[in-house]
Design a protein around this motif. Structure first.
Motif, PDB file in Angstrom:
ATOM      1  N   GLY A 277       0.823  -1.218   0.000  1.00 22.29           N
ATOM      2  CA  GLY A 277       0.000   0.000   0.000  1.00 22.29           C
ATOM      3  C   GLY A 277       0.847   1.253   0.000  1.00 22.29           C
ATOM      4  N   LYS A 409      -2.553 -10.151   6.109  1.00 22.39           N
ATOM      5  CA  LYS A 409      -3.299  -9.019   5.539  1.00 22.39           C
ATOM      6  C   LYS A 409      -2.792  -7.688   6.076  1.00 22.39           C
ATOM      7  CE  LYS A 409      -7.789 -10.804   4.150  1.00 22.39           C
ATOM      8  NZ  LYS A 409      -9.243 -10.770   4.393  1.00 22.39           N
ATOM      9  N   ASN A 410      -2.157  -7.720   7.243  1.00 20.37           N
ATOM     10  CA  ASN A 410      -1.660  -6.468   7.820  1.00 20.37           C
ATOM     11  C   ASN A 410      -0.634  -5.790   6.916  1.00 20.37           C
ATOM     12  OD1 ASN A 410      -3.245  -6.637  10.135  1.00 20.37           O
ATOM     13  ND2 ASN A 410      -1.781  -7.972  11.147  1.00 20.37           N
ATOM     14  N   GLN A 412      -1.006  -5.261   3.924  1.00 20.23           N
ATOM     15  CA  GLN A 412      -1.745  -4.404   2.987  1.00 20.23           C
ATOM     16  C   GLN A 412      -2.241  -3.128   3.662  1.00 20.23           C
ATOM     17  OE1 GLN A 412      -4.859  -6.653   0.944  1.00 20.23           O
ATOM     18  NE2 GLN A 412      -3.722  -8.524   1.343  1.00 20.23           N
ATOM     19  N   ASN A 413      -2.103  -3.045   4.968  1.00 24.14           N
ATOM     20  CA  ASN A 413      -2.723  -1.937   5.702  1.00 24.14           C
ATOM     21  C   ASN A 413      -1.717  -1.120   6.499  1.00 24.14           C
ATOM     22  OD1 ASN A 413      -5.448  -2.575   4.924  1.00 24.14           O
ATOM     23  ND2 ASN A 413      -5.257  -4.388   6.202  1.00 24.14           N
ATOM     24  N   HIS A 422      -8.518   3.079  12.051  1.00 25.38           N
ATOM     25  CA  HIS A 422      -9.277   1.912  11.623  1.00 25.38           C
ATOM     26  C   HIS A 422      -9.415   0.987  12.830  1.00 25.38           C
ATOM     27  CE1 HIS A 422      -9.820  -2.129   9.885  1.00 25.38           C
ATOM     28  NE2 HIS A 422     -10.421  -1.509   8.879  1.00 25.38           N
ATOM     29  N   SER A 490      -5.459   0.625  14.039  1.00 26.68           N
ATOM     30  CA  SER A 490      -4.376   0.989  13.120  1.00 26.68           C
ATOM     31  C   SER A 490      -4.732   2.292  12.445  1.00 26.68           C
ATOM     32  CB  SER A 490      -4.134  -0.137  12.087  1.00 26.68           C
ATOM     33  OG  SER A 490      -5.341  -0.489  11.460  1.00 26.68           O
ATOM     34  N   SER A 492      -5.655   4.727   9.348  1.00 26.39           N
ATOM     35  CA  SER A 492      -6.437   4.529   8.132  1.00 26.39           C
ATOM     36  C   SER A 492      -5.961   5.470   7.030  1.00 26.39           C
ATOM     37  CB  SER A 492      -7.928   4.796   8.413  1.00 26.39           C
ATOM     38  OG  SER A 492      -8.667   4.765   7.215  1.00 26.39           O
ATOM     39  N   LYS A 493      -6.105   5.022   5.769  1.00 33.33           N
ATOM     40  CA  LYS A 493      -5.830   5.921   4.639  1.00 33.33           C
ATOM     41  C   LYS A 493      -7.093   6.699   4.277  1.00 33.33           C
ATOM     42  CE  LYS A 493      -6.967   2.642   0.978  1.00 33.33           C
ATOM     43  NZ  LYS A 493      -6.578   2.020  -0.278  1.00 33.33           N
TER      44      LYS A 493
END
Length: 496
Positions: A277, A409-410, A412-413, A422, A490, A492-493
């Protein structure tokens, strides 16, 4: 040479750069410093053409400087804004671009301007010829030889670590101005299309990078010329980016290629598993496991030195939670005699670079913290019986590590600190009022809140500032919500 000529007058520009340069008002004339002595006129002009027509050029090789004049002030502003965030490289050397004190370049009576004018005409013509999407690159396309497209197709083999769009931009910017990047997955391989301002940049990058590993022993680049001569990017997000168009929408969930290009390539547009990301990795941070020659020094450690901490408020656990957003923290040591400093040992050097690039300069407990790579290779635990006051902690066995599972998956974030957090792992019975009260009662200003429509186990909460959000993440990550659920927090974008 009279005192009215730009080369003499612009000596004043250079003197101001020696110390803190006073910012000039925007001008369509731009001053370029540290230009390599062997540079060609065409290479200098190529820095400007992605942003609009270049109308004049003055190259002062003896002074390692150049001046270019853009057709409009708007084009010059776009160019300066872009190169402020992505330092341009010419002949693998960084160059620096700022507004000149002069409003126009007058070069009519100067010697050696014939070559400059020829370069202006050639590069401007080539660029205007490349701005439309066509099939194969032939000699008629702006005078390019067959195969000499400004667009490269990249395949990353042996993808052990995730490779983000920003990492590709950082690597390929060493060889010239990168205009656009599109990443995608085809045949279960991570691939990308990357467009340079100039086909020669693409040629140099292909020669230098084909077959190189991005990280030690993995992520091998295969680089070839694309049949396309230009890319049409519709969205700016973590899969595609047009660096000359900051106004494009993010288009979340939309395909990044237009149908023409998609059908031409037969592309599958699913997200690459483990993509990192929005990583903003500065050139100083292109280290860690980076192995491409010239990209980084070799001896990089996984220990960070964090300074200017607030000794009254900081704790090893707080640093573990915050830095754990960007990698798995193994050990934290707050220095016994200098409690405003701490050493943090990450799982590896790549994670240390990530944490440094995102957290350096952020505000924590009212102070702007500084994060750098430490000279230490490990954080030593105190010897038995040694006075430590609980300032050193080993977190290597903690259940709170976010990145222990390969392909988690983390990965990606990972986003920079933001005022919007988030939230996930929320029990089904938890209401929005309960969560808003949880943050408000902890002293935070709640500006907005919303559950995800498709999944009420997740939500976004917007706080009063980035500093508040950083503190809230430290305080409330892993907060016990009951029903055997611990809150995960976490950055967030997105915004609400």
């Amino acid at each position: 040479m009279s005192s009215s000529t730009p080369s003499t007058a612009n000596g004043t520009d250079d003197k101001k750069y020696k110390g803190e340069r006073s910012p000039c008002d925007p001008s369509r004339v731009l001053h370029i410093r540290r230009v390599p002595i062997e540079v060609s006129e065409a290479e200098v002009v190529s820095l400007g053409v992605p942003f609009g027509k270049v109308t004049n050029l003055l190259l002062l090789k003896g002074k390692n400087q150049a001046f270019i004049e853009m057709a409009s002030e708007e084009a010059a502003i776009t160019m300066v804004n872009y190169y402020t965030t992505a330092t341009p490289h010419v002949r693998n050397q960084p160059v620096y671009i700022q507004y000149s004190n002069h409003r126009e370049l007058k070069t009519d009576n100067l010697p050696n301007q014939g070559r400059a004018q020829a370069a202006l005409q050639a590069v401007n013509a080539m660029h205007s010829g490349n701005m439309t999407l066509s099939g194969t690159a032939t000699a008629s396309d702006g005078g390019m030889m067959p195969g000499q497209s400004p667009v490269l197709r990249l395949i990353v083999e042996n993808l052990y670590y995730p490779v983000s769009l920003e990492v590709l931009h950082q690597i390929f910017s060493k060889f010239g101005t990168v205009l656009k990047i599109i990443t995608f997955t085809k045949n279960n391989q991570f691939q990308a299309l990357l467009q340079y301002a100039d086909p020669m940049n693409a040629h140099h990058a292909k020669v230098a990078l084909d077959g190189q590993n991005i990280y030690n022993g993995c992520c091998t680049l295969r680089v070839e010329f694309s049949k396309l001569t230009s890319l049409n990017v519709k969205y700016n997000n973590d899969k595609s980016r047009d660096f000359t168009r900051l106004d494009l929408p993010s288009g979340d969930g939309q395909p990044t290629l237009d149908p023409t290009m998609q059908s031409a390539f037969g592309l599958s547009m699913q997200t690459m598993p483990g993509a990192l990301g929005h990583l903003t990795i500065p050139s100083s941070a292109m280290t860690g496991r980076m192995t491409i020659h010239g990209m980084a020094p070799t001896a990089i450690h996984s220990v960070l030195l964090v300074s200017n901490l607030n000794p009254e408020s900081i704790s090893p656990h707080g640093l573990f939670i915050l830095f754990g957003v960007y990698g798995d923290v193994h050990r934290v040591k707050i220095l016994f005699n200098k409690k405003e400093n701490a050493l943090i040992q990450m799982a590896d050097a790549t994670q240390a670079q990530l944490a440094m690039s995102h957290l350096n300069g952020q505000r924590l407990h009212g102070k702007v913290i500084r994060v750098t790579i430490s000279k230490h290779q490990t954080v030593q635990l105190p010897r038995e019986g040694q006075e430590d006051q609980g300032l050193t902690k080993d977190f290597s066995g903690s259940p709170l590590h976010r990145f222990k599972k390969p392909g988690s998956k983390n990965f990606q974030n990972i986003f920079p600190p933001s005022a919007t957090l988030h939230l996930s792992n929320i029990p089904p019975s938890t209401t929005d009022d309960f969560l808003k009260d949880l943050f408000a009662s902890s002293g935070y200003t709640v500006k907005a809140f919303k559950f995800f429509q498709k999944d009420r186990k997740m939500a976004l909460i917007q706080l009063g500032s980035v500093e508040e959000a950083i503190q809230a993440l430290i305080d409330l990550h892993n907060h016990d919500l009951g029903e055997n659920h611990h809150l995960r927090v976490s950055f967030s974008k997105s915004t609400i």
